[in-house]
Scaffold this motif. Structure first.
Motif, PDB file in Angstrom:
ATOM      1  N   ILE A  37      23.478  14.242  80.858  1.00  0.00           N
ATOM      2  CA  ILE A  37      24.056  13.088  80.940  1.00  0.00           C
ATOM      3  C   ILE A  37      25.503  13.549  81.355  1.00  0.00           C
ATOM      4  CG2 ILE A  37      25.411  11.213  80.006  1.00  0.00           C
ATOM      5  CD1 ILE A  37      23.229  11.420  77.604  1.00  0.00           C
ATOM      6  N   SER A  38      26.105  13.000  82.699  1.00  0.00           N
ATOM      7  CA  SER A  38      27.325  13.450  83.203  1.00  0.00           C
ATOM      8  C   SER A  38      28.071  12.153  83.978  1.00  0.00           C
ATOM      9  CB  SER A  38      27.317  14.461  84.266  1.00  0.00           C
ATOM     10  OG  SER A  38      26.854  14.153  85.606  1.00  0.00           O
ATOM     11  N   GLY A  39      29.415  12.261  83.973  1.00  0.00           N
ATOM     12  CA  GLY A  39      29.992  11.327  85.084  1.00  0.00           C
ATOM     13  C   GLY A  39      29.887  11.458  86.318  1.00  0.00           C
ATOM     14  N   ILE A  40      29.829  10.444  87.174  1.00  0.00           N
ATOM     15  CA  ILE A  40      30.047  10.383  88.527  1.00  0.00           C
ATOM     16  C   ILE A  40      30.780   9.376  89.170  1.00  0.00           C
ATOM     17  CG2 ILE A  40      28.345  12.021  89.097  1.00  0.00           C
ATOM     18  CD1 ILE A  40      26.494   9.991  89.890  1.00  0.00           C
ATOM     19  N   TYR A  55      17.971  13.356  84.757  1.00  0.00           N
ATOM     20  CA  TYR A  55      19.477  12.911  84.738  1.00  0.00           C
ATOM     21  C   TYR A  55      19.841  11.357  84.540  1.00  0.00           C
ATOM     22  CZ  TYR A  55      23.856  13.030  87.068  1.00  0.00           C
ATOM     23  OH  TYR A  55      25.483  12.959  87.247  1.00  0.00           O
ATOM     24  N   TYR A  56      20.867  11.061  83.945  1.00  0.00           N
ATOM     25  CA  TYR A  56      21.315   9.975  83.417  1.00  0.00           C
ATOM     26  C   TYR A  56      22.834   9.831  83.587  1.00  0.00           C
ATOM     27  CZ  TYR A  56      16.981  10.024  80.521  1.00  0.00           C
ATOM     28  OH  TYR A  56      15.844  10.210  80.025  1.00  0.00           O
ATOM     29  N   PRO A  57      23.045   9.792  85.112  1.00  0.00           N
ATOM     30  CA  PRO A  57      24.664   9.399  85.384  1.00  0.00           C
ATOM     31  C   PRO A  57      25.168   8.431  84.612  1.00  0.00           C
ATOM     32  CG  PRO A  57      22.978   8.680  87.236  1.00  0.00           C
ATOM     33  CD  PRO A  57      21.984   9.189  86.092  1.00  0.00           C
ATOM     34  N   VAL A  58      26.594   8.367  84.511  1.00  0.00           N
ATOM     35  CA  VAL A  58      27.373   7.351  83.919  1.00  0.00           C
ATOM     36  C   VAL A  58      28.282   7.126  85.318  1.00  0.00           C
ATOM     37  CG1 VAL A  58      29.127   6.734  82.351  1.00  0.00           C
ATOM     38  CG2 VAL A  58      27.113   8.045  81.599  1.00  0.00           C
ATOM     39  N   ILE A  59      28.568   5.971  85.717  1.00  0.00           N
ATOM     40  CA  ILE A  59      29.182   5.660  86.862  1.00  0.00           C
ATOM     41  C   ILE A  59      30.418   5.182  86.624  1.00  0.00           C
ATOM     42  CG2 ILE A  59      28.912   4.548  89.114  1.00  0.00           C
ATOM     43  CD1 ILE A  59      26.612   6.379  88.463  1.00  0.00           C
ATOM     44  N   PHE A  93      35.956   1.581  76.773  1.00  0.00           N
ATOM     45  CA  PHE A  93      35.089   1.565  78.238  1.00  0.00           C
ATOM     46  C   PHE A  93      34.266   2.685  78.373  1.00  0.00           C
ATOM     47  CE2 PHE A  93      37.929  -1.990  80.281  1.00  0.00           C
ATOM     48  CZ  PHE A  93      37.083  -2.665  80.055  1.00  0.00           C
ATOM     49  N   LEU A  94      34.844   3.858  78.021  1.00  0.00           N
ATOM     50  CA  LEU A  94      34.150   5.117  78.080  1.00  0.00           C
ATOM     51  C   LEU A  94      33.052   5.476  77.172  1.00  0.00           C
ATOM     52  CD1 LEU A  94      34.706   7.958  79.749  1.00  0.00           C
ATOM     53  CD2 LEU A  94      35.930   8.746  77.718  1.00  0.00           C
ATOM     54  N   LYS A  95      33.612   5.067  75.755  1.00  0.00           N
ATOM     55  CA  LYS A  95      32.418   5.185  74.885  1.00  0.00           C
ATOM     56  C   LYS A  95      31.185   4.266  75.185  1.00  0.00           C
ATOM     57  CE  LYS A  95      35.551   6.439  71.125  1.00  0.00           C
ATOM     58  NZ  LYS A  95      35.992   6.067  69.700  1.00  0.00           N
ATOM     59  N   ASP A  96      31.505   2.982  75.665  1.00  0.00           N
ATOM     60  CA  ASP A  96      30.634   2.125  75.782  1.00  0.00           C
ATOM     61  C   ASP A  96      29.716   2.581  76.804  1.00  0.00           C
ATOM     62  OD1 ASP A  96      31.408   0.419  73.422  1.00  0.00           O
ATOM     63  OD2 ASP A  96      32.377  -0.899  74.871  1.00  0.00           O
ATOM     64  N   ASN A 101      23.710   5.381  78.170  1.00  0.00           N
ATOM     65  CA  ASN A 101      22.987   6.652  78.532  1.00  0.00           C
ATOM     66  C   ASN A 101      22.548   7.507  77.398  1.00  0.00           C
ATOM     67  OD1 ASN A 101      23.577   5.330  80.994  1.00  0.00           O
ATOM     68  ND2 ASN A 101      23.699   7.152  82.197  1.00  0.00           N
ATOM     69  N   ILE A 102      23.361   7.686  76.543  1.00  0.00           N
ATOM     70  CA  ILE A 102      23.158   8.415  75.402  1.00  0.00           C
ATOM     71  C   ILE A 102      21.738   7.937  74.480  1.00  0.00           C
ATOM     72  CG2 ILE A 102      23.440   9.521  73.131  1.00  0.00           C
ATOM     73  CD1 ILE A 102      26.468   9.411  74.451  1.00  0.00           C
ATOM     74  N   GLN A 103      21.756   6.674  74.622  1.00  0.00           N
ATOM     75  CA  GLN A 103      20.683   6.108  73.522  1.00  0.00           C
ATOM     76  C   GLN A 103      19.482   6.009  74.608  1.00  0.00           C
ATOM     77  OE1 GLN A 103      22.510   2.327  72.659  1.00  0.00           O
ATOM     78  NE2 GLN A 103      23.078   2.878  70.548  1.00  0.00           N
ATOM     79  N   LYS A 104      19.686   5.698  75.848  1.00  0.00           N
ATOM     80  CA  LYS A 104      18.534   5.898  76.704  1.00  0.00           C
ATOM     81  C   LYS A 104      17.830   7.309  76.679  1.00  0.00           C
ATOM     82  CE  LYS A 104      17.035   4.684  81.298  1.00  0.00           C
ATOM     83  NZ  LYS A 104      17.615   4.191  82.819  1.00  0.00           N
ATOM     84  N   ALA A 105      18.786   8.329  76.747  1.00  0.00           N
ATOM     85  CA  ALA A 105      18.240   9.678  76.870  1.00  0.00           C
ATOM     86  C   ALA A 105      17.437  10.186  75.794  1.00  0.00           C
ATOM     87  CB  ALA A 105      19.410  10.802  77.158  1.00  0.00           C
ATOM     88  N   LEU A 106      18.128   9.692  74.382  1.00  0.00           N
ATOM     89  CA  LEU A 106      17.576   9.834  73.137  1.00  0.00           C
ATOM     90  C   LEU A 106      16.189   9.252  73.093  1.00  0.00           C
ATOM     91  CD1 LEU A 106      20.356   9.527  70.822  1.00  0.00           C
ATOM     92  CD2 LEU A 106      19.517  11.464  71.614  1.00  0.00           C
TER      93      LEU A 106
END
Length: 411
Positions: A37-40, A55-59, A93-96, A101-106
């Protein structure tokens, strides 16, 4: 074991991102399943990893996260948001955005272990959010600088970092700083070091001549990285104009500061080339054609470019950054391939007193002069040094030896 890596910023543009990718490559060779999980930014390419890595990108700059990618340094090689400029809404905003994506990856990946990068805001949130999976984190140095520079969510961060299952430092001095800063159990803080990609950064068989000298800097183009002082230090050298060639690799998001540095370089007697941001392949090729790599930075964690350039055969001139000399080790330190410059006194982290800079720049010039002489007289540029203990594979093997500790935690 299935490992989920989490980083707030881009995975391919900074030292910590390169570090994470190096770990991923090493763990893949060992045989672990992995996801990231990373930011892009919304304009970035999302094909950051091979098909074996989930890969679970946070946009960022999206409806859910309406600002630039956050930067762990105030000067990043891309447009970024400074943590010190964030308000409570931006933090939420960042946490949400990451929570989704964290929950999706879990749910999809079902990791056995989570490795976070930076002892900072997102890592603290991951620890708060996840109770039933072990969470460890790697400190890259810049996170400690953020904590010491301003108070954004400071108590929240300090409280949750203490609850991590393990923390990995880059070197022993940093380990003690982490223990002291977070008042964390020393048994939970282990020194891991850093690494480099031996398939990317390697020396060529052909020796470099001493007909001219190529000097290369690679990093952010910023005063805090000592780039301005590097340019000024060249004024003390006494060689023909065409004998010295300087390459400046990288970019910076502070355009005013960048333009000031370029303007200063244009006044230099020597040829200074600004090459911008380059690929890792291009950087390794440049290192193999360079005699000296110079890193005059006023603050670093454990700079990968030092060992990457050494692996390509470069001699190195660098500031005496905490932990680097011990990590490099006596064999390389005594090889004649690396020289350390005393840092000037600092009025704040990464910001030297102005009246200290003249002595620093003279010292930098003297070290460059000495290194050039050793190349011309003793052929030190073409001297072989063993870098096998500094590779990503070696780092992952060290971590794998500590997997017994992690496995005990997983029971």
């Amino acid at each position: 074991m299935k490992i989920l890596h989490i980083i707030t910023q881009k995975p391919n543009s900074t030292g910590s991102g390169v570090y994470m990718c190096g770990m991923i490559d090493g763990f893949e060779k060992i045989g672990y399943e992995q996801a990231v999980i990373s930011g892009i930014d919304k304009e970035d390419d999302r094909n950051c990893f091979n098909n074996n890595i989930g890969y679970y990108p946070v946009i960022y700059n999206s409806d859910k996260l309406p600002f630039n990618v956050v930067g762990m340094s105030d000067v990043m090689p891309y447009n970024s948001t400074k943590y010190k400029d964030m308000d409570k809404d931006m933090v939420n905003f960042l946490k949400d955005a990451f929570k989704k994506n964290i929950q999706k990856a879990l749910n999809e990946f079902e990791p056995d272990l989570i490795i976070c990068h930076h002892l900072y805001l997102l890592t603290s949130y991951v620890r708060e959010l996840i109770k039933d999976i072990k969470v460890v984190s790697i400190c890259h140095g810049t996170c400690l600088r953020q904590l010491q520079s301003h108070d954004l969510e400071k108590e929240y961060i300090m409280s949750n970092i203490k609850k991590l299952d393990l923390v990995f430092s880059l070197h022993d001095e940093q380990r003690q700083e982490i223990i002291d800063l977070f008042n964390i159990d020393p048994s939970k803080v282990l020194t891991l070091g850093s690494g480099y990609d031996k398939n990317m950064f390697f020396n060529k068989e052909k020796e470099l001549s001493g007909e001219y000298i190529n000097i290369t800097y690679a990093g952010k183009i910023a005063k805090a990285k000592g780039v301005e002082s590097l340019i000024k230090s060249l004024d003390y050298l006494n060689y023909n104009k065409d004998f010295i060639n300087i390459n400046i690799v990288g970019d910076g998001n502070n355009r005013y500061e960048y333009e000031e540095i370029v303007e200063l370089a244009n006044k230099s007697y020597y040829n200074i080339n600004f090459l911008g941001k380059v690929t890792q392949n291009e950087l390794s090729s440049l290192f193999r054609e360079s005699h000296i790599f110079v890193l005059p930075s006023f603050f670093e964690g454990l700079p990968l470019v030092v060992i990457e350039s050494l692996a390509c055969g470069c001699n190195v001139v660098t500031t005496d950054i905490a932990g680097v000399k011990d990590w490099i080790g006596n064999d390389i330190n005594n090889s004649g391939k690396i020289a350390y410059i005393d840092l000037p006194k600092m009025k704040s982290i990464g910001v030297p007193y102005e009246d200290e800079l003249l002595v620093f720049e003279e010292s930098l010039s003297n070290s460059l002069e000495t290194m050039i002489s050793s190349i011309l007289n003793d052929n030190t540029r073409n001297k072989y040094i063993d870098m096998s203990e500094k590779t990503w594979m070696s780092l992952c093997s060290r971590l794998d030896k500590n997997i017994v500790i992690i496995n005990e935690l997983l029971v």
